[in-house]
Design a protein around this motif. Structure first.
Motif: not given
Lengths: 427, 131
Positions: A22-23, A34, A38-41, A252, A255, A319, A321, A323, A346, A348
């Motif tokens: 995902n750009m 990501w 996915g970001t979490k993994a 992501a 960060d 978790p 947040k 904005t 967040t 994770m």
């Protein structure tokens, strides 16, 4: 519709697209946010195994010639004569240091890692799209005799981060024992720049700079190579990392990992304002008394005289947040506005048991309950007009949304960035 | 990110401009988020649900979804009373990424059932996504 911007791409761009990343735009580049995992993994992989990041958007300069040392002493916040290790020894060949370039008014132009390649020869790594600005700044301060070269478009950079990083590298090095054994935090090997004599080659012949640094708070390396070698290097690292569960990671996860590790994002957590009282005060050349500098440098006097505000890390209780917008703010316990939110993301890999924060990396012997499940905690940085104590609760507010968070000295515990090499090679 | 023709968009439910879906089950309407929404958000790590029994107007915010990067409001596509919330999402928000249709978010008793028929069909929604 916004006008389509002409974005730069890295040598890995087509690989990112092929792998369904995902750009998004970052720092003038089209970069992966990501991958399908996915970001979490990706975030969790870096804590428990390893992750691979394309960081070729970072700018790389060299500074060399008679006067290079003096120019850095004058322009950079670290005192290169007193910056290395606990005993504050001078920067030496093969070592690097993190610091800032300030403008003459004490605001932050950019942060930078400077590595010493040799006598009066340095490599300078600054942020995406900042190569030209930092080069121009150094040229302006230079009294001649030095050469500043921007290699950003000729090089690429890949970050291999996570506890399995050394074991993944091991199989790619012809003499891993010799390369890795003595590699401390903030040291590097190899020199891919013209005039360099200390080549470090992988088994397959790829010449790299291998640096034990990163931006995740976890054990790992940054690898610099010629742009033409980057795709091959990426694929080689992914292949070598597969048995260890290495995942390609996007910005992501980078960060959220860096925020949990209390590392600032330049132009967001530090930037176009007077560098204040921050968790990163170690970048300043404090004298022994702690009220002045060991050297004179650009912006230094303004820091001592100006009104400096206060930047703190924080962690929430779940978790959720806020904005960040033009109307978001930080309030004290009475609802009085005290400042602004700089970063809110967040992590994770962490969670609370009561007030205490544990990481998935926390050992059971260090108190992590057997049943611990990290649900993730919001975290980041706030900039406020008055001092806060660690443990103080403040409110992050945006519109009708309010979150209570705790001012923290540390966010994600049990990070591995500084772990001894011997332990990380044998885990 | 998925191309529009890769999205899973069932033809027997309706969609909103804010990327929720709505499906009529008797006199109740189930609400969730579309495959497009979950794909754009990335990993959903927290779901803030409304109280059962609370009422919202059409297009009013009734909860939030959090990805690692961002907070996103979710809007009710029809006015009504929340009669059930999918509390499974509180412990497993990632279910919305895994299957955004099997994993509904709330059930609503609509105050004006005509609002349901004013939502977008699959074809209208695809046309909107294609801009």
């Amino acid at each position: 519709m916004t006008e389509a911007k002409q974005l730069k791409t890295t040598a890995l761009h087509s690989s990112h697209l092929t792998h369904d990343a995902n750009m998004a735009e970052f720092g003038g580049y089209d970069m992966p946010l990501w991958y399908p995992s996915g970001t979490k993994a990706e975030h969790l992989a870096v804590i428990s195994r390893a992750g691979l990041f394309d960081t070729s958007h970072m700018a790389v300069l060299t500074l060399e010639g008679r006067g290079a040392f003096e120019l850095l002493q004058h322009s950079y916040t670290r005192d290169l004569l007193h910056c290395q290790g606990k005993s504050n020894t001078p920067l030496s060949e093969g070592s690097s240091v993190y610091g800032l370039f300030l403008r003459s008014d004490g605001t932050v132009l950019d942060d930078a890692i400077i590595g010493q390649l040799g006598a009066e020869r340095y490599m300078i790594v600054v942020n995406s799209s900042m190569g030209a600005a930092v080069s121009a700044h150094l040229r302006e301060l230079s009294e001649g005799g030095v050469t500043i070269t921007d290699y950003t478009d000729e090089l690429g950079k890949i970050d291999l981060q996570g506890p399995a990083s050394a074991r993944i590298l091991h199989s790619l090095l012809s003499d891993p024992e010799q390369v890795l054994a003595d590699m401390g935090y903030f040291t590097f090997k190899g020199d891919i720049f013209p005039g360099g004599s200390t080549a470090l080659r992988l088994k397959d012949g790829t010449s790299v700079v291998l640096s034990r640094t990163g931006y995740t708070g976890e054990f790992g390396f940054e690898l610099f190579a010629e742009k033409a070698d980057i795709l091959h290097l990426w694929d080689t690292l992914l292949g070598a990392g597969e048995p260890y569960g290495l995942l390609p990671c996007g910005l992501a996860a980078r960060d959220s990992l860096r925020a949990g590790a209390m590392l600032p994002l330049s132009h967001q957590d530090i930037g176009d304002w007077l560098f204040g009282h921050t968790p990163w005060s170690f970048v300043l050349p404090w004298d022994q008394k702690g009220d002045g500098w060991t050297k004179t440098f650009i912006g230094g006097e303004q820091l001592l005289q100006g009104k400096r505000d206060y930047t703190y890390g924080f962690a929430g209780y779940d978790p959720r947040k806020i904005t960040i917008s033009s109307s978001s703010e930080v309030q004290d316990g009475h609802g009085t506005p005290i400042g602004i939110i700089l970063t809110c993301t967040t992590d994770m890999a962490i969670g609370r048991v009561g007030e205490h924060i544990f990481s998935i990396a926390t050992a059971i012997s260090k108190g992590r309950p057997d049943s611990f499940q990290a649900r993730g905690l919001s975290c980041g940085f706030v900039r406020v007009g008055r001092p806060c104590e660690p443990g103080e609760k403040v409110l992050l507010v945006e519109g009708k949304r309010k979150l209570t968070v705790e001012i923290r000295k540390n966010i994600r515990p049990d990070r591995t960035a500084r772990a001894p090499m011997a332990r990380m090679r044998n885990r | 990110m998925k191309e529009i023709d890769e999205l899973n968009l069932p033809g027997d439910i309706y969609y909103s401009k804010e990327h929720e879906w709505a499906a009529k089950e008797g006199d109740i309407i189930r609400i969730g988020i579309s495959d497009y929404a979950q794909d754009q958000l990335g990993d959903i790590v927290f779901v803030e649900l409304p109280e059962t029994g609370s009422s919202f107007e059409r297009d009013e915010e009734f909860g939030t979804l959090e990805s690692v990067k961002a907070v996103s409001e979710i809007y009710l596509p029809v006015s009504g009373e929340i009669v059930a919330v999918n509390s499974e999402l509180e412990d497993a928000p990632e279910l919305l990424n895994e299957d955004p249709y099997a994993n509904w978010i709330v059930e609503v008793r609509p105050t004006d059932i005509d609002q349901y028929d004013e939502l977008l069909s699959k074809d209208d929604y695809v046309a909107m996504l294609k801009g």
